[in-house]
Design a protein around this motif. Sequence first.
Motif, PDB file in Angstrom:
ATOM      1  N   ILE A  84     -22.490   8.149  -3.850  1.00 11.41           N
ATOM      2  CA  ILE A  84     -22.070   8.781  -2.589  1.00 11.41           C
ATOM      3  C   ILE A  84     -21.902  10.271  -2.846  1.00 11.41           C
ATOM      4  N   GLY A  85     -22.628  11.076  -2.093  1.00 12.62           N
ATOM      5  CA  GLY A  85     -22.438  12.515  -2.175  1.00 12.62           C
ATOM      6  C   GLY A  85     -21.356  12.906  -1.183  1.00 12.62           C
ATOM      7  N   GLY A  86     -20.415  13.724  -1.609  1.00 11.14           N
ATOM      8  CA  GLY A  86     -19.337  14.164  -0.714  1.00 11.14           C
ATOM      9  C   GLY A  86     -18.360  13.046  -0.394  1.00 11.14           C
ATOM     10  N   LEU A  87     -17.812  13.068   0.825  1.00  8.86           N
ATOM     11  CA  LEU A  87     -16.805  12.094   1.292  1.00  8.86           C
ATOM     12  C   LEU A  87     -15.637  11.951   0.304  1.00  8.86           C
ATOM     13  N   ASN A  88     -15.171  13.077  -0.192  1.00  6.44           N
ATOM     14  CA  ASN A  88     -14.162  13.050  -1.255  1.00  6.44           C
ATOM     15  C   ASN A  88     -12.830  12.454  -0.836  1.00  6.44           C
ATOM     16  N   ASN A  89     -12.439  12.686   0.404  1.00  8.00           N
ATOM     17  CA  ASN A  89     -11.180  12.110   0.885  1.00  8.00           C
ATOM     18  C   ASN A  89     -11.217  10.594   0.837  1.00  8.00           C
ATOM     19  N   LEU A  90     -12.329  10.070   1.328  1.00 11.76           N
ATOM     20  CA  LEU A  90     -12.513   8.619   1.343  1.00 11.76           C
ATOM     21  C   LEU A  90     -12.530   8.079  -0.097  1.00 11.76           C
ATOM     22  N   LYS A  91     -13.233   8.759  -0.965  1.00 14.74           N
ATOM     23  CA  LYS A  91     -13.316   8.303  -2.359  1.00 14.74           C
ATOM     24  C   LYS A  91     -11.937   8.279  -3.017  1.00 14.74           C
ATOM     25  N   LYS A  92     -11.154   9.315  -2.748  1.00 18.50           N
ATOM     26  CA  LYS A  92      -9.805   9.402  -3.325  1.00 18.50           C
ATOM     27  C   LYS A  92      -8.961   8.227  -2.841  1.00 18.50           C
ATOM     28  N   TRP A  93      -9.106   7.946  -1.577  1.00 13.56           N
ATOM     29  CA  TRP A  93      -8.337   6.866  -0.951  1.00 13.56           C
ATOM     30  C   TRP A  93      -8.718   5.515  -1.563  1.00 13.56           C
ATOM     31  N   LEU A  94     -10.034   5.335  -1.740  1.00 14.96           N
ATOM     32  CA  LEU A  94     -10.514   4.072  -2.313  1.00 14.96           C
ATOM     33  C   LEU A  94      -9.991   3.881  -3.740  1.00 14.96           C
ATOM     34  N   LYS A  95      -9.879   4.985  -4.444  1.00 12.34           N
ATOM     35  CA  LYS A  95      -9.404   4.931  -5.822  1.00 12.34           C
ATOM     36  C   LYS A  95      -7.973   4.362  -5.872  1.00 12.34           C
ATOM     37  N   ARG A  96      -7.152   4.806  -4.929  1.00 10.74           N
ATOM     38  CA  ARG A  96      -5.769   4.306  -4.880  1.00 10.74           C
ATOM     39  C   ARG A  96      -5.748   2.814  -4.581  1.00 10.74           C
ATOM     40  N   ARG A 138       2.227  -6.828  -5.808  1.00 14.90           N
ATOM     41  CA  ARG A 138       3.034  -7.707  -4.942  1.00 14.90           C
ATOM     42  C   ARG A 138       4.475  -7.744  -5.428  1.00 14.90           C
ATOM     43  N   ASP A 139       4.643  -7.896  -6.738  1.00 10.04           N
ATOM     44  CA  ASP A 139       5.995  -7.949  -7.298  1.00 10.04           C
ATOM     45  C   ASP A 139       6.751  -6.657  -7.017  1.00 10.04           C
ATOM     46  N   PHE A 140       6.005  -5.583  -6.874  1.00  7.66           N
ATOM     47  CA  PHE A 140       6.612  -4.267  -6.647  1.00  7.66           C
ATOM     48  C   PHE A 140       6.790  -3.997  -5.144  1.00  7.66           C
ATOM     49  N   SER A 141       6.442  -5.023  -4.344  1.00 13.46           N
ATOM     50  CA  SER A 141       6.518  -4.944  -2.867  1.00 13.46           C
ATOM     51  C   SER A 141       5.542  -3.948  -2.255  1.00 13.46           C
ATOM     52  N   VAL A 142       4.431  -3.748  -2.924  1.00  9.56           N
ATOM     53  CA  VAL A 142       3.400  -2.895  -2.333  1.00  9.56           C
ATOM     54  C   VAL A 142       2.646  -3.732  -1.305  1.00  9.56           C
ATOM     55  N   ASP A 143       2.356  -3.152  -0.158  1.00  5.08           N
ATOM     56  CA  ASP A 143       1.553  -3.864   0.844  1.00  5.08           C
ATOM     57  C   ASP A 143       0.122  -3.992   0.342  1.00  5.08           C
ATOM     58  N   ILE A 144      -0.429  -5.172   0.478  1.00  4.53           N
ATOM     59  CA  ILE A 144      -1.820  -5.355   0.064  1.00  4.53           C
ATOM     60  C   ILE A 144      -2.727  -4.726   1.124  1.00  4.53           C
ATOM     61  N   PRO A 145      -3.668  -3.864   0.692  1.00  4.89           N
ATOM     62  CA  PRO A 145      -4.508  -3.168   1.673  1.00  4.89           C
ATOM     63  C   PRO A 145      -5.207  -4.136   2.629  1.00  4.89           C
ATOM     64  N   LYS A 146      -5.145  -3.782   3.902  1.00  4.15           N
ATOM     65  CA  LYS A 146      -5.739  -4.653   4.932  1.00  4.15           C
ATOM     66  C   LYS A 146      -7.186  -4.268   5.184  1.00  4.15           C
ATOM     67  N   SER A 197     -20.908   3.357   1.843  1.00  3.95           N
ATOM     68  CA  SER A 197     -19.535   3.287   1.339  1.00  3.95           C
ATOM     69  C   SER A 197     -19.041   1.843   1.269  1.00  3.95           C
ATOM     70  N   ALA A 198     -19.450   1.027   2.243  1.00  2.53           N
ATOM     71  CA  ALA A 198     -19.049  -0.388   2.211  1.00  2.53           C
ATOM     72  C   ALA A 198     -19.616  -1.052   0.947  1.00  2.53           C
ATOM     73  N   LYS A 199     -20.873  -0.751   0.658  1.00  2.00           N
ATOM     74  CA  LYS A 199     -21.514  -1.360  -0.521  1.00  2.00           C
ATOM     75  C   LYS A 199     -20.875  -0.854  -1.808  1.00  2.00           C
ATOM     76  N   VAL A 200     -20.630   0.439  -1.844  1.00  2.00           N
ATOM     77  CA  VAL A 200     -20.017   1.025  -3.039  1.00  2.00           C
ATOM     78  C   VAL A 200     -18.632   0.420  -3.272  1.00  2.00           C
ATOM     79  N   THR A 201     -17.873   0.255  -2.191  1.00  2.00           N
ATOM     80  CA  THR A 201     -16.512  -0.271  -2.322  1.00  2.00           C
ATOM     81  C   THR A 201     -16.526  -1.663  -2.964  1.00  2.00           C
ATOM     82  N   ALA A 202     -17.467  -2.487  -2.535  1.00  2.00           N
ATOM     83  CA  ALA A 202     -17.536  -3.851  -3.084  1.00  2.00           C
ATOM     84  C   ALA A 202     -17.756  -3.797  -4.592  1.00  2.00           C
TER      85      ALA A 202
END
Length: 310
Positions: A42-54, A66-74, A89-94
């Motif tokens: 993926i070229g660019g889309l840095n905000n999205l990439k940063k978010w996916l990393k988290r 879960r033990d730390f009470s973090v919400d599981i991403p929906k 991006s959908a393919k890369v995320t998988a």
Amino acid sequence: LCAQNGEFDEEDINLIIEQKKQIVRKGGVLEFIKTEENIGDIGGLNNLKKWLKRKKKIFDNLQKARDFSVDIPKGVLLFGMPGCGKSLSAKVTANYFEMPLLRLDMGMIMGPYVGQSEENMRKAIKLAEAIAPSILWIDEIEKAFAGVINSGGGGGGAEVSARIFGTILTWMQEKKKPVFVIATANSITGMPPEFLRKGRFDEIFFVNFPKKEEAEDILRVHLKKRQKESWYKDMSPVIDRMQAKRFSGADIEAVVKEVVEMAFVDERTDIEADDFIKVLDSLKPLSETMKDEIAEMEKRAKQYGFNPAS
Ligand code: ADP
């Protein structure tokens, strides 16, 4: 099946994946997508990439989170210009999350018979949950409300759309299984506002045409894919031109394809920026043919305050 040879080993992973694929195939409403794309594609889309990393960190440490009470991403909604990397991006995320990618074709879900669409939707959700952790990619989600628009906001189409969205919303609100939803949309006209409210999706990103440095990045990605990185020199006139004409990622890829073919046919190795300019001037980017729609999309993104993907 795995226990048949008396032990569980690495090979069983492949067997499990194969079985999951069969379950999906038999279900008929979802498509199992093979992904090879990496985050570097993926070229660019840095905000999205940063978010996916988290989010990856959470999925990689699901129990701890879960033990730390973090919400599981929906899930995430990617809305924006065609050919700018939403499906990519959908393919890369998988691949990045190391989860199977299940594509739900909204056009296919919208069956012609009463109740069929909702039934299909429920079936798809059940399947995605059966093979969780998984990614459910709702492709061209706007097709679900095509009925609303076609029937002028009334009639049966609108009701079906409302029920489909209701089914998705309720499920997303209540789901316990780790199914991460990626919805992609080229349009949000007619989409119920509650769908776009914060909290339904973890985030809504607006994918716009690439900015200067993103266009550079995308050009490099596609040259690299064809082992032509050495052609990247003095490209600023090319980039400026692409930006002025609002080239999408897909348009940039098309330029690279053309230039590579031309070099091959003409048996040339001395490719310069001018060659790129010639080719890009001969192409008509999508942005030119869709001016009104694009202006409308930018207006909507601003109005709703979506997060820019780049
Ligand atoms: P859409 O936003 O319509 O889903 P796609 O993700 O299908 O667009 O883009 C089509 C193709 O264009 C991709 O497969 C990829 O080759 C290229 N492309 C689009 N955006 C990018 C990008 N940001 N980086 C690299 N390639 C891109």
